[in-house]
Enzyme design. Structure first.
Site, short mmCIF file in Angstrom:
data_model
loop_
_atom_site.label_atom_id
_atom_site.label_comp_id
_atom_site.label_asym_id
_atom_site.label_seq_id
_atom_site.Cartn_x
_atom_site.Cartn_y
_atom_site.Cartn_z
CB SER A 136 -0.92 0.19 1.17
OG SER A 136 -1.68 1.11 1.35
CE LYS A 162 -4.55 -0.32 -0.05
NZ LYS A 162 -5.40 -0.97 0.74
CG LEU A 163 -1.29 3.84 -6.78
CD1 LEU A 163 -1.48 4.92 -7.84
CD2 LEU A 163 -0.02 3.96 -6.05
CE LYS A 164 -4.14 3.50 2.20
NZ LYS A 164 -5.37 2.96 2.82
CG ASP A 190 -8.17 2.37 0.55
OD1 ASP A 190 -9.25 2.70 0.29
OD2 ASP A 190 -7.29 1.73 1.38
CG ASN A 192 -8.41 4.92 3.46
OD1 ASN A 192 -7.32 4.96 2.82
ND2 ASN A 192 -8.88 3.66 3.97
CD GLU A 215 -9.43 -0.84 0.12
OE1 GLU A 215 -9.64 -1.30 1.48
OE2 GLU A 215 -8.48 -1.15 -0.45
CG ASP A 240 -11.14 -1.43 4.55
OD1 ASP A 240 -11.50 -1.72 5.57
OD2 ASP A 240 -10.18 -0.66 4.56
CE LYS A 264 -7.74 -2.72 6.24
NZ LYS A 264 -7.88 -1.23 6.30
N GLY A 292 -4.42 -4.52 5.85
CA GLY A 292 -3.32 -4.39 6.93
C GLY A 292 -3.80 -3.15 7.61
#
Length: 369
Positions: A136, A162-164, A190, A192, A215, A240, A264, A292
């Site tokens: 990540s 995975k790119l935030k 992702d 968030n 995500e 998630d 998770k 994670g």
């Protein structure tokens, strides 16, 4: 088993580099370890993955420690013949606090399986001795820094990136990484929860980059927007923060809010609930992967055991120890040809190094029964 002693130990570990997402930035990881000792002298370890502040999730570290101290630990310590399978039922009357519940369940599981000489991987139903892992990559100050970081991780052997992302750091970084490293790179993003329903037309542009998945773009409770986005994009939607139980997963899948699930254990209340979600998704042909939470080696070992189950068909965010820490509290997990070995010793299969544990410890709270 009968619990006679519990240590709630806070540790602080500096990160190799700051890790930034749409909900904040970290340069160190505070974690809470749960160590139980049974009447037979068996020790079990668990890890609470709650963060310092309630931005990613409603729970936060000091709050979860208080819940463990005042309610969860005394409830389990009152049992004269405690089994890990009993833990979810015994703790069900206490609402929420899945991360605290996951930590104490993990410690009970570890002690029980150590006494039996059985690995957590075997107990959960693992079918692999090693698992492919991804990395990540947080939000960077510059695009050049992002390219350098991704290049370094690919050289190390990670099989998925995975790119935030967040508004203002999304299409251009994703386009650059895809163009730089080519169409064969397994790439996902992702958010968030950084976007809102009005961003659906904008997020549709991510279809141009051949992503593995998008995500959690919207708020955890906004399943409707996820349904509407999923119907308008070709890229699979993964949830998630929205998935806190097997029931949540079943609902999200039934209404079409996602077609992939990130599991998770801390977020869903433990490894037994994680296995329920895995079994549900496997039965319906839905891919899952293990997310994670900047775990220490304790949590990382348990996550590897979970990720070795047959339904985990996508690389997780477990990553090698060196991705996050120069010095962990356990022996490091080392990447080999894009994979990490699943511990096969009794319980979680790993223990803290006493010197490293002491160096990282910031406080210890001891409960005796």
């Amino acid at each position: 088993m009968k619990i006679e002693r519990v240590e709630l130990r806070e540790v602080a570990l500096p990160l190799v580099t700051p890790f930034r997402t749409s909900v904040g930035s970290q340069d160190h990881r505070n974690a809470l370890l749960v160590q139980i000792t049974t009447a037979d002298g068996v020790i079990g370890w668990g890890e609470c993955v709650a963060e310092d502040d309630p931005y990613y999730f409603a729970e936060y570290l000091s709050g979860e420690q208080e819940v463990l101290r005042r309610w969860l630990v005394p409830t389990l310590a009152a049992e004269s013949d405690l089994r890990a399978a009993h833990v979810p039922g015994l703790l069900r009357s206490l609402r929420g606090h899945t991360m605290a519940k996951a930590a104490i369940e993990m410690a009970v599981l570890d002690a029980e399986l150590r006494a039996l000489g059985v690995s957590l991987a075997r107990h959960l139903g693992a079918v692999h001795t090693s698992v492919p892992v991804g990395v990540s990559v947080g939000i960077m100050d510059t695009l050049d820094a992002l390219v350098d970081a991704v290049d370094g991780y690919l050289v190390e052997g990670y099989v998925r990136v995975k790119l935030k992302i967040e508004p203002g750091w999304d299409l251009e970084p994703v386009r650059l990484i895809r163009e730089t490293f080519g169409p064969d790179l397994d790439l996902q993003v992702d958010a968030n929860t950084a976007y809102g329903p009005n961003d659906i037309p904008y997020l549709r542009r991510l279809d141009d980059f051949g992503l593995v998945l998008i995500e959690q773009p919207f708020d955890p409770d906004d399943l409707d927007s996820h349904v509407r986005l999923a119907a308008r994009v070709d890229t699979p939607i993964c949830l998630d923060e929205s998935i806190r139980s097997a029931r949540d997963a079943a609902t999200a899948l039934r209404i079409g809010a996602c077609s992939i699930v990130n599991i998770k254990p801390g977020r869903v209340g433990g490894y037994l609930e994680s296995r329920r979600i895995h079994d549900l998704c496997q039965a319906t042909g839905v891919p899952v992967w293990c997310g994670g939470m900047l775990e220490t080696g304790i949590g990382r070992a348990a996550n590897l055991a979970l990720a070795a189950l047959p339904g985990f068909t996508l690389p997780g965010d477990i990553s090698a120890t060196a991705r996050y820490y120069e010095r962990d509290i356990t022996a490091p997990f080392v990447l080999h040809e894009g994979r990490l070995a699943v511990p096969d010793g009794p319980g979680i299969g790993i223990e803290p190094n006493p010197d490293d544990l002491e160096a990282a410890t910031t406080s210890v709270d001891v409960l005796t029964f």
